[in-house]
Scaffold this active site. Sequence first.
Site, PDB file in Angstrom:
ATOM      1  N   TYR A 151       0.784  -1.278   0.290  1.00  0.00           N
ATOM      2  CA  TYR A 151      -0.460  -0.037  -0.273  1.00  0.00           C
ATOM      3  C   TYR A 151       0.944   1.211   0.317  1.00  0.00           C
ATOM      4  O   TYR A 151       1.012   2.166  -1.239  1.00  0.00           O
ATOM      5  CB  TYR A 151      -1.259  -0.020   1.012  1.00  0.00           C
TER       6      TYR A 151
ATOM      7  N   LYS B  35       0.686   4.044  -3.001  1.00  0.00           N
ATOM      8  CA  LYS B  35       0.706   5.876  -2.236  1.00  0.00           C
ATOM      9  C   LYS B  35       1.238   6.091  -3.245  1.00  0.00           C
ATOM     10  O   LYS B  35       1.400   7.301  -3.425  1.00  0.00           O
ATOM     11  CB  LYS B  35      -0.318   5.179  -1.559  1.00  0.00           C
TER      12      LYS B  35
HETATM   13  N1  LIG Z   1     -10.257   5.522   4.228  1.00  0.00           N
HETATM   14  C1  LIG Z   1      -9.298   6.011   5.074  1.00  0.00           C
HETATM   15  O1  LIG Z   1      -9.164   5.485   5.927  1.00  0.00           O
HETATM   16  C2  LIG Z   1      -8.130   6.178   3.437  1.00  0.00           C
HETATM   17  C3  LIG Z   1      -7.349   6.912   3.970  1.00  0.00           C
HETATM   18  C4  LIG Z   1      -6.294   7.355   3.048  1.00  0.00           C
HETATM   19  C5  LIG Z   1      -6.100   7.068   1.497  1.00  0.00           C
HETATM   20  N2  LIG Z   1      -7.792   6.250   0.922  1.00  0.00           N
HETATM   21  C6  LIG Z   1      -8.145   6.219   0.139  1.00  0.00           C
HETATM   22  O2  LIG Z   1      -8.831   6.210  -0.668  1.00  0.00           O
HETATM   23  C7  LIG Z   1      -9.368   5.876  -1.726  1.00  0.00           C
HETATM   24  C8  LIG Z   1     -10.837   5.209  -1.631  1.00  0.00           C
HETATM   25  O3  LIG Z   1     -11.258   4.631  -0.608  1.00  0.00           O
HETATM   26  P1  LIG Z   1     -12.431   4.732   0.860  1.00  0.00           P
HETATM   27  O4  LIG Z   1     -11.506   5.309   2.019  1.00  0.00           O
HETATM   28  O5  LIG Z   1     -14.039   5.310  -0.118  1.00  0.00           O
HETATM   29  O6  LIG Z   1     -13.143   3.470   0.915  1.00  0.00           O
HETATM   30  P2  LIG Z   1     -14.625   2.208   0.293  1.00  0.00           P
HETATM   31  O7  LIG Z   1     -15.527   2.990   1.362  1.00  0.00           O
HETATM   32  O8  LIG Z   1     -14.241   1.026   0.687  1.00  0.00           O
HETATM   33  O9  LIG Z   1     -14.451   2.935  -1.185  1.00  0.00           O
HETATM   34  C9  LIG Z   1     -13.731   1.924  -1.740  1.00  0.00           C
HETATM   35  C10 LIG Z   1     -14.443   1.787  -3.284  1.00  0.00           C
HETATM   36  O10 LIG Z   1     -13.127   1.477  -4.583  1.00  0.00           O
HETATM   37  C11 LIG Z   1     -14.383   0.239  -5.159  1.00  0.00           C
HETATM   38  N3  LIG Z   1     -13.396  -0.418  -5.337  1.00  0.00           N
HETATM   39  C12 LIG Z   1     -12.585  -1.380  -4.331  1.00  0.00           C
HETATM   40  N4  LIG Z   1     -11.810  -2.054  -5.845  1.00  0.00           N
HETATM   41  C13 LIG Z   1     -13.086  -1.899  -6.914  1.00  0.00           C
HETATM   42  C14 LIG Z   1     -12.324  -2.520  -7.733  1.00  0.00           C
HETATM   43  N5  LIG Z   1     -11.234  -4.079  -8.046  1.00  0.00           N
HETATM   44  N6  LIG Z   1     -12.805  -2.415  -8.597  1.00  0.00           N
HETATM   45  C15 LIG Z   1     -13.366  -1.240  -9.185  1.00  0.00           C
HETATM   46  N7  LIG Z   1     -13.941  -1.304  -7.552  1.00  0.00           N
HETATM   47  C16 LIG Z   1     -13.582  -1.292  -6.773  1.00  0.00           C
HETATM   48  C17 LIG Z   1     -15.569   0.416  -4.399  1.00  0.00           C
HETATM   49  O11 LIG Z   1     -16.758  -0.242  -4.870  1.00  0.00           O
HETATM   50  P3  LIG Z   1     -16.888  -1.643  -5.242  1.00  0.00           P
HETATM   51  O12 LIG Z   1     -16.627  -2.885  -3.924  1.00  0.00           O
HETATM   52  O13 LIG Z   1     -18.835  -1.519  -5.098  1.00  0.00           O
HETATM   53  O14 LIG Z   1     -16.317  -2.878  -6.407  1.00  0.00           O
HETATM   54  C18 LIG Z   1     -15.475   1.239  -3.311  1.00  0.00           C
HETATM   55  O15 LIG Z   1     -16.884   2.232  -4.067  1.00  0.00           O
HETATM   56  C19 LIG Z   1      -9.256   4.456  -2.552  1.00  0.00           C
HETATM   57  O16 LIG Z   1      -8.142   4.665  -2.819  1.00  0.00           O
HETATM   58  C20 LIG Z   1      -7.767   3.934  -0.196  1.00  0.00           C
HETATM   59  O17 LIG Z   1      -6.770   3.985  -0.602  1.00  0.00           O
HETATM   60  C21 LIG Z   1      -9.167   5.886   1.962  1.00  0.00           C
END
Ligand SMILES: NC(=O)c1ccc[n+]([C@@H]2O[C@H](COP(=O)([O-])OP(=O)(O)OC[C@H]3O[C@@H](n4cnc5c(N)ncnc54)[C@H](OP(=O)(O)O)[C@@H]3O)[C@@H](O)[C@H]2O)c1
Length: 265
Positions: A155, A159
């Site tokens: 990860y 990133k």
């Molecule tokens: N939440 C945190 O603490 C955090 C911190 C730093 C960075 N981020 C980054 O923010 C971004 C969004 O994450 P989030 O926190 O919103 O998580 P989340 O609520 O789990 O949402 C993740 C999204 O990615 C989609 N996804 C996952 N695998 C996929 C695949 N194989 N094909 C197409 N879509 C896929 C999921 O949709 P489906 O399952 O419907 O496909 C979902 O819509 C990510 O890149 C993550 O690394 C998150």
Amino acid sequence: MTTSPRTALITGASAGIGATFARHLAASGYQLLLVARRADRLRELAEQLTGDHGVRCEVFAADLTDPAAPAAIVDFADQQGLDIDVLINNAGLSGKTAFADTPWDALAGEIQLMVTAPTELAHRVIPGMKKRQWGRIINLSSVAAFAPPGASLLYTGIKSYVLNASQSLDMELKPHGIHVTALCPGLTHTEFHDVMGTRDKADHLPAILWQQPDAVVTEALAAVMNGKPVCVPGVVNKISAAAMKPLPIRLGYFVGKTFNPFKNG
Ligand SMILES: NC(=O)c1ccc[n+]([C@@H]2O[C@H](COP(=O)([O-])OP(=O)(O)OC[C@H]3O[C@@H](n4cnc5c(N)ncnc54)[C@H](OP(=O)(O)O)[C@@H]3O)[C@@H](O)[C@H]2O)c1
């Protein structure tokens, strides 16, 4: 003369930060093309946003671990007559198991999802943005890109790629009216930790470390519109990123090995 509204393509729009981007952009009058695997969730969100804001909202269900997905998404946009003006490369997750214990297909899927697919989507929509002399791209990195590497996970490396590549792209594309921003959130209330299987550990972390997705998205959209190549949202994340970046490499390695709260086993 009426001009057609701008269109935003958002990956990972079925939950969390991606769904929040969809709500904010729809409220600002953007047409949307929403992508994720869960088509039912995308359709429900699209109907709600069209009802609330009167914007056109198309849905394309795709698994971004499939190397054919980026081309299929952009072909669909073309067939629908949608010019992509805003690209939000948001879909992502963190692996659950140690590198050596994870089947290669799963690791290759993580790289395809968070490195190759966003890079290819950008490459496919940039020519249209250049032609129109206007474009905005947000790539989801993480505050983890500034942090010491964590044991067992791809990860932080993934990133870090997003953080660096976004800045290079921004330098190349600014003269064409295209802004690129690496968005580097810290802990954000979404489904991320449920998917990763670290919900219990995450819930024990202090509340001050967490942000709501609305705050993250508000700051990110302001950053990309104003031409800021890197957005670390929230005061706590800004302080953490600034404090972690200058760590000597050996100290960073020690810190990463010792204090990663999410390491499994
Ligand atoms: N939440 C945190 O603490 C955090 C911190 C730093 C960075 N981020 C980054 O923010 C971004 C969004 O994450 P989030 O926190 O919103 O998580 P989340 O609520 O789990 O949402 C993740 C999204 O990615 C989609 N996804 C996952 N695998 C996929 C695949 N194989 N094909 C197409 N879509 C896929 C999921 O949709 P489906 O399952 O419907 O496909 C979902 O819509 C990510 O890149 C993550 O690394 C998150």
